[in-house]
Motif scaffolding. Structure first.
Motif, PDB file in Angstrom:
ATOM      1  N   LYS A   1     -27.934  16.904   8.529  1.00 32.58           N
ATOM      2  CA  LYS A   1     -29.387  16.969   8.553  1.00 32.58           C
ATOM      3  C   LYS A   1     -29.821  18.149   8.002  1.00 32.58           C
ATOM      4  CE  LYS A   1     -30.079  13.288  11.695  1.00 32.58           C
ATOM      5  NZ  LYS A   1     -28.521  13.132  12.424  1.00 32.58           N
TER       6      LYS A   1
ATOM      7  N   ASP B   1     -19.503  25.122   7.457  1.00 33.59           N
ATOM      8  CA  ASP B   1     -20.538  24.401   6.699  1.00 33.59           C
ATOM      9  C   ASP B   1     -21.075  25.431   5.753  1.00 33.59           C
ATOM     10  OD1 ASP B   1     -20.348  22.030   7.731  1.00 33.59           O
ATOM     11  OD2 ASP B   1     -22.071  22.220   8.864  1.00 33.59           O
TER      12      ASP B   1
ATOM     13  N   GLY C   1     -32.157  25.049   9.080  1.00 34.28           N
ATOM     14  CA  GLY C   1     -30.848  24.768   9.357  1.00 34.28           C
ATOM     15  C   GLY C   1     -30.255  23.259   8.867  1.00 34.28           C
ATOM     16  N   PHE C   2     -29.026  23.385   9.037  1.00 38.60           N
ATOM     17  CA  PHE C   2     -28.112  22.119   8.679  1.00 38.60           C
ATOM     18  C   PHE C   2     -27.430  21.755   9.870  1.00 38.60           C
ATOM     19  CE2 PHE C   2     -24.222  20.274   6.711  1.00 38.60           C
ATOM     20  CZ  PHE C   2     -24.790  19.288   6.259  1.00 38.60           C
ATOM     21  N   ASP C   3     -27.333  20.429  10.258  1.00 40.87           N
ATOM     22  CA  ASP C   3     -26.667  20.201  11.351  1.00 40.87           C
ATOM     23  C   ASP C   3     -26.151  18.477  11.127  1.00 40.87           C
ATOM     24  OD1 ASP C   3     -25.369  20.320  13.914  1.00 40.87           O
ATOM     25  OD2 ASP C   3     -27.205  19.206  14.566  1.00 40.87           O
ATOM     26  N   LYS C   4     -25.004  18.341  11.044  1.00 41.42           N
ATOM     27  CA  LYS C   4     -24.531  16.878  10.824  1.00 41.42           C
ATOM     28  C   LYS C   4     -25.140  16.201   9.870  1.00 41.42           C
ATOM     29  CE  LYS C   4     -23.050  17.035  15.754  1.00 41.42           C
ATOM     30  NZ  LYS C   4     -23.835  17.086  17.098  1.00 41.42           N
TER      31      LYS C   4
ATOM     32  N   TYR D   1     -33.069  20.832   7.867  1.00 44.88           N
ATOM     33  CA  TYR D   1     -34.229  20.897   8.663  1.00 44.88           C
ATOM     34  C   TYR D   1     -35.044  22.129   7.908  1.00 44.88           C
ATOM     35  CZ  TYR D   1     -32.067  18.452  12.328  1.00 44.88           C
ATOM     36  OH  TYR D   1     -31.432  17.452  13.103  1.00 44.88           O
TER      37      TYR D   1
ATOM     38  N   PHE E   1     -31.649  25.915  13.824  1.00 43.23           N
ATOM     39  CA  PHE E   1     -30.477  25.485  13.955  1.00 43.23           C
ATOM     40  C   PHE E   1     -29.469  26.126  13.734  1.00 43.23           C
ATOM     41  CE2 PHE E   1     -33.829  22.227  13.374  1.00 43.23           C
ATOM     42  CZ  PHE E   1     -33.914  21.751  14.550  1.00 43.23           C
ATOM     43  N   GLY E   2     -28.221  26.380  14.677  1.00 48.62           N
ATOM     44  CA  GLY E   2     -27.215  27.130  14.590  1.00 48.62           C
ATOM     45  C   GLY E   2     -26.280  26.554  13.453  1.00 48.62           C
ATOM     46  N   ASP E   3     -26.143  27.050  12.217  1.00 46.52           N
ATOM     47  CA  ASP E   3     -25.224  26.617  11.186  1.00 46.52           C
ATOM     48  C   ASP E   3     -23.788  26.797  11.377  1.00 46.52           C
ATOM     49  OD1 ASP E   3     -27.544  25.774   9.426  1.00 46.52           O
ATOM     50  OD2 ASP E   3     -27.302  27.663   8.716  1.00 46.52           O
ATOM     51  N   ASP E   4     -23.064  25.655  11.373  1.00 47.71           N
ATOM     52  CA  ASP E   4     -21.685  25.844  11.850  1.00 47.71           C
ATOM     53  C   ASP E   4     -20.994  26.527  10.604  1.00 47.71           C
ATOM     54  OD1 ASP E   4     -18.693  25.339  11.953  1.00 47.71           O
ATOM     55  OD2 ASP E   4     -19.213  23.231  12.526  1.00 47.71           O
TER      56      ASP E   4
END
Length: 191
Positions: free
Chosen positions: A151, A116, A146-149, A153, A110-113
């Protein structure tokens, strides 16, 4: 040469310790016979017919048996393959051509922002220093995806992949650890 065997939390997987370094750096997970073609050892283990997974750690090889296979019958065959391989000092991987070489990119699924980045750095450090060593003791590995909102993964590999207790490990162990040290983490999910 003596190869020690250890049980793992996954009853389908045994951990074999040849008493020497298997992987100088990193780990390698083989989930199919096609993936195993890159390694003479993994290929030979899949060639036994009752093997559905092979995982190379720093100083161990985890082997997963097919459903319904009795380890009492498979274990001597696995030990024979491992003994032959390590006694002959055979290479772990087949030499590749330029066409077979790939340079791994960022291992995030997942694309990390970019905002973040500090949170992701904390998560990765905790995984590398606290989680991965414990998971390796059980014959597996865990990879950040990944890290998203809030969460996180993660991907379970080796003995941990498909292990009946892996969801408990994720929720009761890893999630609690990450939430304690990184308040921005709200949940941990397997991919």
């Amino acid at each position: 040469m003596l190869i020690e065997t250890e049980l793992t939390p996954n009853p389908a997987t045994l951990k074999f310790l040849p008493g020497r370094t298997v992987m100088d750096a990193g780990t390698r997970d083989f989930a199919t016979p096609e993936e195993a073609e890159a390694s003479p050892l993994a290929d030979a283990l899949f060639g036994l017919g009752d093997v559905t997974g092979v995982f190379f750690g720093r100083d161990f090889v985890s082997v997963t048996a097919a459903p319904g296979v009795d380890w009492a019958g498979l274990k001597p065959d696995v030990l024979a393959v491992l003994l032959d391989h390590f006694s002959a000092n055979m290479p772990l991987f087949r030499p590749g051509s330029a066409a077979g070489i790939s340079v791994p990119g960022d291992d995030a699924t997942f694309g990390d922002d970019p905002e973040d980045a500090d949170i992701v750095a904390q998560i990765r450090e905790l995984i590398d220093t606290r989680v991965r060593p414990a998971v390796a003791n059980d014959g597996g590995d865990i990879v950040y995806r990944g890290f998203d909102k809030g969460k996180v993964y993660l991907q379970m590999q080796g003995a941990c992949s498909g292990c009946p207790s892996s969801s408990a490990t994720l929720k009761q162990g890893i999630e609690q650890l990450l939430r304690h040290y990184v308040p921005e983490v709200t949940e941990v999910r397997a991919v």
